[in-house]
Structures are given as structure tokens and as C-alpha cells.
Design an enzyme around this catalytic site. Structure first.
Site, PDB file in Angstrom:
ATOM      1  N   SER A  85       0.834  -1.202   0.000  1.00 52.69           N
ATOM      2  CA  SER A  85       0.000   0.000   0.000  1.00 52.69           C
ATOM      3  C   SER A  85       0.867   1.249   0.000  1.00 52.69           C
ATOM      4  O   SER A  85       0.604   2.206  -0.724  1.00 52.69           O
ATOM      5  CB  SER A  85      -0.933   0.003   1.212  1.00 52.69           C
ATOM      6  OG  SER A  85      -1.841  -1.067   1.156  1.00 52.69           O
ATOM      7  N   GLU A  86       1.909   1.253   0.841  1.00 54.09           N
ATOM      8  CA  GLU A  86       2.861   2.358   0.861  1.00 54.09           C
ATOM      9  C   GLU A  86       4.256   1.877   1.219  1.00 54.09           C
ATOM     10  O   GLU A  86       4.425   0.828   1.858  1.00 54.09           O
ATOM     11  CB  GLU A  86       2.454   3.448   1.859  1.00 54.09           C
ATOM     12  CG  GLU A  86       1.280   4.308   1.451  1.00 54.09           C
ATOM     13  CD  GLU A  86      -0.030   3.819   2.018  1.00 54.09           C
ATOM     14  OE1 GLU A  86      -1.094   4.206   1.493  1.00 54.09           O
ATOM     15  OE2 GLU A  86       0.019   3.020   2.978  1.00 54.09           O
ATOM     16  N   THR A  87       5.244   2.681   0.807  1.00 55.27           N
ATOM     17  CA  THR A  87       6.646   2.514   1.174  1.00 55.27           C
ATOM     18  C   THR A  87       7.158   3.880   1.613  1.00 55.27           C
ATOM     19  O   THR A  87       6.804   4.899   1.017  1.00 55.27           O
ATOM     20  CB  THR A  87       7.466   2.002  -0.024  1.00 55.27           C
ATOM     21  OG1 THR A  87       6.949   0.727  -0.429  1.00 55.27           O
ATOM     22  CG2 THR A  87       8.933   1.848   0.328  1.00 55.27           C
ATOM     23  N   HIS A 146      -0.663   4.300   8.511  1.00 55.62           N
ATOM     24  CA  HIS A 146       0.192   3.167   8.875  1.00 55.62           C
ATOM     25  C   HIS A 146       1.645   3.386   8.483  1.00 55.62           C
ATOM     26  O   HIS A 146       2.550   2.909   9.179  1.00 55.62           O
ATOM     27  CB  HIS A 146      -0.394   1.849   8.338  1.00 55.62           C
ATOM     28  CG  HIS A 146       0.196   1.303   7.108  1.00 55.62           C
ATOM     29  ND1 HIS A 146      -0.162   1.737   5.842  1.00 55.62           N
ATOM     30  CD2 HIS A 146       1.136   0.323   6.911  1.00 55.62           C
ATOM     31  CE1 HIS A 146       0.521   1.057   4.934  1.00 55.62           C
ATOM     32  NE2 HIS A 146       1.301   0.202   5.551  1.00 55.62           N
TER      33      HIS A 146
END
Length: 290
Positions: free
Chosen positions: A45-47, A76
Site C-alpha cells: 500500500s505504501e513505502t 500506517h
């Protein structure tokens, strides 16, 4: 060039639960294109990418990328990055301050949990027609609960359309990317090619949620702190209370149960919100870039 990374599962106390996140604790030397390519490669979803702060009074500058673009703020990624940096000894007082596009994010790191304060007070945008929301996720307009509020754009740093639905409808919601594309041409408050929907249902003392954002590359997200915080702020705005706490559960339908502990309070500049949770380490490694 070699860059170290770690991955953690966020908003969970068990490995392979929660929302996975990749963190690069020292991204000095990476270009914007490198960061975007790595976020797409990890396919999470994200980095996040940690850089020196512009103001030495702060801990770091943190850049957050999803599979397709950079994000101004996300929940998150901040909780997970705060947990990683705290374990590296970069939060000696138990407090971290991250410079991000949406503003300064303050983080409290304890032995039990990491809690972040969203960078902006609650702001609301236009309502989204219930029929449009329902069509995006295979529901009927009657499944959308409009007793307390209509589906509405809400943000404390990152905007979402927040809609209450029945508990049964929440369980069977299924995203239809074609309907999302069509809806995004009619409801443009989120910006071009972007329409994140955050659905919730009351379930006793807790709130069950699901988040769908297929136009941003996330079919469904197992835990979304930057959506839970505006939800908490929105719910508080519907009361006369000065503050409230919310126990939010997400990711159950995906097999990645997550627990997000949220609070909202009235401040001088509006309604502010926080979200916290625990993390579990999963992977460590290095990446080579040309």
C-alpha cells in the site's frame, strides 16, 4: 548504491496480520524516480523513505509513496516508520517529529504502541451521492446509512469519502473498478483518477471498517490510519463531547485483521485526531540501485 530496508506489519501484534510496510531508514542519494520505482516494486500500500529534516529540531523528513504516486500523509506508514526509527534509537525522549507534505507529524513511541497525531484539523468536502458510493462496491443505495451523515469527503491530511453502511453490507462489499472510474468522472472532489472509499459500520463497542482505492492501485487496504483519523474526527463532530476514543477493526475480510486505536478531541483550530497501534518486524534486506 545499496540501501537497507525493513518491512513491518502495522496495527497488529502478530506477523502476517495488519498492514505491511517497507521502510528505507536512510534514503539519501535516491531520486524521486527511484522512490516511486521501489514503491511499485514492493507492491505494498505504501513505502516510506527517510531523509534528513529541513529543521534540525525535527527527527526526519519522511516521504510516502504508494504504487503510483507520492502521498502527503498516511497513517500506517507513520506508525510503522516511527516504530522502526524508535527501535534504532532515534526517539530518545519517546517523541519523533516527521516533516511531510501535509505538515508536521508528531509521534509518540512507547514500549506498547506508536501513536501519531494527524497533521491537520478535520476538514469536510462535498457529499457524494449514496447511489454512486453503493455502485462502486456492489451495494444498493439502501445499504448506505444516512441517519448521522451523508457520504462525505473528509480529511485530516489525506482525503477519503467516508460512508456508513449496514454491517451485513460491509461484509459483502466488493469493489468494481469500472464503477470507480465512472464515479471519479462524476465526483471530482478527490482529484483526477483518485477515489478512496472508506466504509464503516458500528459493531457494539467497536467500529468495523474497509477501505477501497483501486484507482490508486490499492484494491483493498488492511489498515488505513489516515482514514480512521478523519472518521474519528467526523464522529466527534456529530456530538457535543470534547473528546472520544474509538476502537476500529479493519482487514478482517482480507485475512489480515488490524486494530487501530483512535481518539479525537476539540482543539482551538478545530477537531484533531490521533491513531496508534503495535507493529511486528518481518523482513530486513538491501536494494541495489544503478
Amino acid at each position: 548504491m545499496r540501501f537497507s530496508f525493513v518491512t513491518v506489519d502495522v496495527f497488529t501484534d502478530r506477523r502476517f496480520g495488519g498492514n505491511p510496510l517497507a521502510v528505507f531508514p536512510d534514503a539519501r542519494g535516491m531520486s524521486d524516480a527511484d522512490m516511486q520505482a521501489l514503491a511499485a516494486e514492493f507492491n505494498l500500500s505504501e513505502t516510506t523513505f527517510v531523509l534528513p529534516p529541513a529543521d534540525p529540531a525535527n527527527t526526519a523528513r519522511v516521504r510516502i509513496f504508494n504504487r503510483r504516486s507520492e502521498m502527503p500523509f498516511a497513517g500506517h506508514p507513520n506508525v510503522g516508520t516511527g516504530w522502526v526509527l524508535a527501535r534504532q534509537g532515534r526517539a530518545p525522549s519517546g517523541v519523533l517529529r516527521f516533516e511531510e507534505i501535509a505538515g508536521l507529524v508528531e509521534i509518540e513511541a512507547s514500549a506498547d504502541a506508536v501513536t501519531i497525531a494527524a497533521p491537520q484539523p478535520l476538514s469536510l468536502g462535498p457529499d457524494m451521492p449514496a447511489e454512486l458510493v453503493a455502485g462502486c462496491v456492489g451495494l444498493a443505495a439502501e445499504d448506505v446509512v444516512r441517519t448521522a451523515h451523508r457520504p462525505v469527503s473528509a480529511s485530516v491530511g489525506n482525503s477519503f469519502v467516508i460512508a456508513e453502511v449496514t454491517g451485513e453490507a460491509l461484509t459483502r462489499a466488493t469493489p468494481d473498478i469500472g464503477r470507480f472510474r465512472a464515479a471519479a468522472t462524476a465526483y471530482t472532489a478527490m482529484g483526477p483518477n483518485r477515489l478512496p472509499l472508506y466504509l464503516y459500520a458500528h459493531d457494539g463497542d467497536r467500529i468495523r471498517t474497509r477501505m477501497f482505492s483501486p484507482l490508486s492501485g490499492t484494491i483493498e487496504d488492511p489498515a488505513t490510519g489516515s482514514a480512521a483519523t478523519p472518521l474519528a474526527a467526523l464522529l466527534l463532530s456529530l456530538t457535543r463531547d470534547s473528546e472520544r476514543r474509538y476502537d476500529i477493526v479493519q482487514g478482517v475480510e482480507m485475512g489480515r485483521p488490524s486494530r487501530l486505536l483512535c481518539s479525537a478531541h476539540r482543539a482551538a483550530d478545530g477537531i484533531r485526531a490521533k491513531v496508534g497501534g503495535t507493529c511486528v518486524p518481518v523482513l530486513e534486506g538491501t536494494v541495489e540501485l544503478p
